[in-house]
Design an enzyme around this catalytic site. Sequence first.
Site, short mmCIF file in Angstrom:
data_model
loop_
_atom_site.label_atom_id
_atom_site.label_comp_id
_atom_site.label_asym_id
_atom_site.label_seq_id
_atom_site.Cartn_x
_atom_site.Cartn_y
_atom_site.Cartn_z
N SER A 160 46.20 -17.34 -21.61
CA SER A 160 46.79 -18.54 -21.28
C SER A 160 47.29 -18.36 -19.99
O SER A 160 48.14 -17.67 -19.59
CB SER A 160 48.00 -18.82 -22.21
OG SER A 160 48.44 -20.08 -21.80
N LYS B 3 42.33 -20.32 -21.49
CA LYS B 3 42.94 -21.74 -21.61
C LYS B 3 43.97 -22.02 -20.39
O LYS B 3 44.58 -21.08 -19.89
CB LYS B 3 44.00 -21.73 -22.89
CG LYS B 3 45.26 -21.93 -22.73
CD LYS B 3 45.87 -22.30 -24.35
CE LYS B 3 47.45 -22.25 -24.12
NZ LYS B 3 48.16 -22.06 -25.29
N LYS C 261 46.85 -24.15 -18.42
CA LYS C 261 47.78 -25.42 -18.59
C LYS C 261 47.53 -26.61 -17.75
O LYS C 261 46.94 -26.34 -16.67
CB LYS C 261 49.25 -24.88 -18.10
CG LYS C 261 49.88 -23.57 -19.31
CD LYS C 261 49.88 -24.31 -20.58
CE LYS C 261 50.85 -23.30 -21.27
NZ LYS C 261 51.08 -23.69 -22.82
N ASP D 65 45.64 -26.95 -22.41
CA ASP D 65 47.05 -27.20 -23.05
C ASP D 65 47.97 -28.08 -22.36
O ASP D 65 48.47 -27.66 -21.06
CB ASP D 65 47.62 -25.87 -23.44
CG ASP D 65 48.97 -25.91 -24.33
OD1 ASP D 65 49.39 -27.14 -24.47
OD2 ASP D 65 49.28 -24.78 -24.69
N GLU E 225 44.49 -28.86 -26.21
CA GLU E 225 45.73 -28.51 -27.15
C GLU E 225 46.96 -29.63 -26.71
O GLU E 225 47.23 -29.58 -25.39
CB GLU E 225 46.13 -27.22 -26.75
CG GLU E 225 47.49 -26.41 -27.70
CD GLU E 225 47.59 -25.08 -27.46
OE1 GLU E 225 46.77 -24.57 -26.80
OE2 GLU E 225 48.67 -24.49 -27.57
N ASP F 96 49.67 -28.18 -31.51
CA ASP F 96 50.54 -27.00 -31.42
C ASP F 96 51.97 -27.53 -31.95
O ASP F 96 52.35 -27.25 -33.08
CB ASP F 96 50.39 -26.30 -29.93
CG ASP F 96 51.64 -25.38 -29.66
OD1 ASP F 96 52.50 -25.07 -30.57
OD2 ASP F 96 51.40 -24.60 -28.64
N LYS G 126 52.02 -21.06 -34.72
CA LYS G 126 53.04 -20.10 -34.38
C LYS G 126 54.06 -19.92 -35.41
O LYS G 126 54.80 -21.02 -35.75
CB LYS G 126 53.81 -20.88 -33.11
CG LYS G 126 52.92 -20.72 -31.93
CD LYS G 126 53.47 -21.60 -30.68
CE LYS G 126 52.61 -21.58 -29.55
NZ LYS G 126 53.12 -22.26 -28.36
N GLY H 181 51.08 -18.25 -28.92
CA GLY H 181 52.02 -17.39 -28.50
C GLY H 181 53.00 -18.08 -27.64
O GLY H 181 52.92 -19.32 -27.19
O1 OSB Z 1 52.14 -24.26 -25.44
O2 OSB Z 1 51.12 -22.35 -26.07
C1 OSB Z 1 51.98 -22.77 -25.60
C2 OSB Z 1 54.01 -20.39 -23.75
C3 OSB Z 1 55.11 -20.76 -23.97
C4 OSB Z 1 55.34 -21.92 -24.36
C5 OSB Z 1 54.25 -22.91 -24.93
C6 OSB Z 1 52.99 -22.19 -24.92
C7 OSB Z 1 52.75 -21.08 -24.32
C8 OSB Z 1 51.60 -20.35 -23.95
C9 OSB Z 1 51.49 -19.17 -23.65
O3 OSB Z 1 50.48 -21.02 -23.66
C10 OSB Z 1 51.02 -18.06 -24.85
C11 OSB Z 1 51.32 -16.67 -24.65
O4 OSB Z 1 50.42 -16.09 -24.11
O5 OSB Z 1 52.18 -16.38 -25.22
MG MG Z 2 50.31 -24.62 -26.66
#
Ligand code: OSB
Ligand code: MG
Length: 370
Positions: A135, A161, A163, A188, A213, A238, A262, A290
């Site tokens: 990510s 992925k 952001k 995401d 996402e 999510d 999660k 994550g």
């Molecule tokens: O939305 O998946 C998410 C990190 C912090 C809060 C939300 C998210 C994320 C990530 C990182 O996308 C995922 C990871 O590598 O832990």
């Molecule tokens: Mg997410």
Amino acid sequence: MIIDRIDILHLKNPFLHPFETSFTRFVERDVLIIKVFSEGLVGYGECKAFYGPLYNPEDNGTCFHIIKNIIAPVILHQEIRDPADYMKKISFIRGNRLAIAAVENALWEIHAQREGKSLKTLLGGTQNEVKVGVSLGIEPTVTALLGKIEKYLAEGYHRTKIKIKPGWDIEVLREIRRHYPDITLTVDANSDYTLADIDLFRAMDEFNLQYIEQPLAEDDIIDHAVLQKAIKTPICLDESIVSYDMARHAIELGSCKVINIKSSRCGGLCESVRIHDLCMQHNIPIWVGGMTETGIGRVQNISFASLPNFTLLAHDIAASNRYFKDDITIPHVNITDRCTLIVPDETNGVKYEVDEQAMERMLVGREVIK
Ligand code: OSB
Ligand code: MG
């Protein structure tokens, strides 16, 4: 198991590089680790909340309060048969799932030690090895992001992925696809758009994304259903999926075609295994999300990802060195040369231990409850 004592350790572990999302720019993992003592055994649970209520309604402050003042008095010096029994005893609590999950995860560790079994076996895991994706945060420039993509593709990550946020979306995707027409790519949005952006999401169909996402509000599954009907790209929920019933409703409404589970967001592993099973019945592909966790949370995510419906999609369970120089497990979480993680079980000798000294280095506060 009789619960003798609960410590809440407040740690700060600096990130190697800032991680920017639509909701904040993280420079460190500011985290609570829950250490539960029971009849000579110790179990650890990582609380996945952040320093503020930015991703979902909880944060470290609310979790500290709920664990210390609401959960601890119910379970301290009581006999708790297993994590399911714990879930029954605290079922009067509304919401606050990150706090509930942090303690639940610690109890799973004690339960596993008492049973002499791995977490994988207790959860019903079937896979020895799981695939990981990366990510990537919002960067100051597209060139900087392309550099990051290149780095993690070279390390073998199975899915990229990125952001997104308004103003950092379509043009960025166009540039990425110009350089990498075929990589497995997802975005995401962390809830930063509304239905007014429907044309923007229609335009994303041309980029062949594996999924989009959480485009819309964190507590919405109605507008997501409208959006999913208007676009070809699968929506992956999510933030919105906080329970078995929310997953069931989202599937019934057609709010998504993919779900990221999660276990923390859903109040723990007991509830998350039920969501896994529900998605399997409905042919909804799932993957483990994550929260930039430390090794403790990361290792528990690996065990959860070994369940049988987690086959199609790569997980957000990167190696420790994706985020951190230092970590709190021995060894740190490392990927194989196939960019997978080996799931610890009774037979393969893979074992992670908590590094108490590393935790001391990162410690900014400790609460002892007994
Ligand atoms: O939305 O998946 C998410 C990190 C912090 C809060 C939300 C998210 C994320 C990530 C990182 O996308 C995922 C990871 O590598 O832990
Ligand atoms: Mg997410």
